[in-house]
Design a protein around this motif. Structure first.
Motif: not given
Ligand SMILES: Nc1ncnc2c1ncn2[C@@H]1O[C@H](COP(=O)(O)OP(=O)(O)OP(=O)(O)O)[C@@H](O)[C@H]1O
Ligand SMILES: [Mg+2]
Lengths: 252, 256
Positions: B136, A245, B92
């Protein structure tokens, strides 16, 4: 990809470095600065096959130290970051011990743990443990309360908070700590291997120096740099796999 | 409306401690939410609405009085309560899929069942294509839908929402409001929605609790029988309710 870019940058750097080195050795014309080709030869030479043995010994010492430092430092850091009271109790102790240069303990460790691997591994571990502990703890402290509420409201237990929130939240910063720790670890390794031993790259370099065999000495230095570089690139790759991520969702 | 009470609140009190001083936040709050009933809570900024939801969700404990969800304390019923936080509360480091599946995973459901339910809800909320993205990589409205999917996938008895649409543009907000209305009606879900958007309260709340400024008390409960129709916004009755709520709120100070 980031890893490849780093690779290329490092290659360019090495080429430039090699060119400068060549010029210097030509100009100075001294055996203290042998030509890269000679070093390369020494590095790949049958005679230098022994380098690889020392690379392996040093690499193992660093990897074990990093492993132990992580296994001790990360859980403790997470726990302290999550428990205000214990954190307050231990913080002064950590504050006082963190700045002590750990390498001064080498003589003591040699006395208590003997001249083998253990004393050197413990010294490196001591040096990096505090870096990992402090970074992890500080990162864990900064976890927003909303994230904890979020997992609790989904039915998460305390263990789930650690597993699904705290650990992944802190992980990228553990990698940052490790990058710094690798520099420290290699430096401490060199120091720890220059006394009372006959294995490891530190020994190999000092020994070659003592024999004024500069080609052999530079082969050792190159090997040590490569060891640091390999660890560094290994970390980059690992981070890319474990924290995907971090590399997505951002315009770059 | 009938149905058994899902939430029972009796004489609820709460305070925060700020630098050794008590700050009273909620006082004498009484309220009952029945099965299938949608409540909106509206009040001036800083009056304790978010705190009120945290108490209902079992994240904070009352200083006085009683909160019960399905007859027990909210902490014991946490797995029947879904809470959508003010900023969505998505992680996230988890993909949309991992976020949605999380509640089921923590309940120890078999993987196959997790996948079946997650697929169904993502399909229902039009998120199937986004499953492998990270939060995101989503727009605000998409994040909000993921947060809703993540809460509903566990099939809760009570849905709590804190200003769910406040960060969205007007058009997206209306679309999602319609969408949510349809969802909670079809599931007959007991809902408490906190908002400071008066029209949102009038559109989604069958009953609307108007809170006073700090310390928050319930000034009045406004009945809103006209709600439930997606075209309600265009009616006279809707605007009457909105205007009435506005007049009630205008009398309130802002919390200092
Ligand atoms: N953790 C905390 N510690 C101390 N005081 C707090 C804390 N959280 C909130 N407060 C105070 O309690 C009061 C109620 O806060 P809360 O967040 O519940 O208000 P709110 O009605 O949700 O406001 P908003 O509409 O602006 O979101 C506020 O006056 C705030 O300053
Ligand atoms: Mg709030």
């Amino acid at each position: 990809m980031r890893v490849r870019r780093v690779n290329r940058a490092v290659l360019n750097l090495r080429q430039a470095h090699r060119a400068v080195w060549h010029l210097f050795s030509w100009w100075l014309n001294t055996p203290t600065l042998p030509r890269p080709l000679a070093v390369l030869q020494a590095f790949l030479d049958r005679r230098a096959e022994e380098v690889w043995g020392h690379v392996w010994v040093s690499g193992r010492r660093i990897l074990i130290s990093l492993g132990v430092g992580l296994v001790l430092g990360v859980p403790l850091g997470l726990y302290l970051g999550r428990n205000r009271r214990l954190d307050a109790i231990t913080a002064p102790f950590i504050h006082l011990t963190y700045p002590i240069p750990k390498i001064v303990f080498l003589p003591l460790l040699l006395i208590f743990l003997g001249l083998g691997d253990a004393s050197r591994v413990v010294l490196i571990t001591l040096a990096i443990f505090f870096q990992i502990l402090v970074t992890t703890r500080d990162a864990a402290r900064s976890l927003p309360q909303a994230a904890i509420y979020s997992i609790q409201s989904l039915g998460g237990t305390e263990w789930d908070v650690y597993r699904h929130v705290l650990f992944p939240y802190v992980l990228p910063r553990i990698f940052t700590a490790l990058r710094i720790s690798i520099g420290t670890a290699v430096a401490v390794l060199f120091f720890a291997e220059s006394f009372a031993t006959n294995s490891g790259l530190g020994y190999f370099i000092m020994d070659s120096w003592g024999r004024t065999d500069y080609e052999r000495m530079f082969a050792g230095i190159v090997a040590m740099s490569l060891l640091g570089l390999t660890l560094y690139l290994g970390l980059e790759t690992l981070e890319y796999w474990l924290c995907p991520w971090e590399f997505r969702g951002r315009a770059r | 409306m009938g149905g058994s009470p899902v939430v029972e609140i009796e004489d609820l009190h709460f305070f925060y401690r700020v630098g050794g001083r008590k700050v009273q936040v909620l006082e004498e709050v009484n309220l009952q939410v029945r099965e299938g009933e949608a409540w909106a809570v509206i009040g001036p900024s800083g009056c304790g609405k978010t705190t009120f939801l945290y108490l209902l969700a079992g994240l904070l404990d009352p200083a006085g009085g009683r909160v019960a969800v399905c007859g027990s304390s909210p902490r014991q019923r946490q797995r029947e309560i879904a809470l959508i936080l003010q900023n969505y509360g998505l992680f996230p480091w988890k993909t949309v899929w991992q976020n949605v599946v999380l509640g089921l995973q923590m309940r120890g459901l078999p993987r196959r069942e997790q996948a079946r339910r997650a697929e169904a809800i993502l399909e229902e909320l039009g998120l199937a294509e986004l499953a492998q993205r990270y939060p995101e990589e989503l727009s605000g409205g998409q994040k909000q839908r993921v947060a809703i999917a993540r809460s509903l996938v566990t099939e809760p008895s009570l849905l709590l929402m804190d200003e769910p649409f406040s960060a969205l543009d007007a058009l997206t907000r209306e679309r999602l409001q319609n969408f949510l209305l349809d969802l909670i009606q079809r599931r007959r879900l007991a809902t408490v929605l906190v908002t400071h958007n008066i029209e949102e309260a009038a559109f989604l709340g069958r009953r609307i609790a108007v809170f006073s400024s700090l310390p928050g008390r319930i000034l009045e409960v406004v009945d809103n029988p006209g709600m439930g129709d997606p075209d309600y916004r265009a009616t006279e009755k809707f605007w009457q309710t909105v205007n009435y709520l506005r007049s009630r709120l205008q009398g309130q100070r802002l919390a200092s």
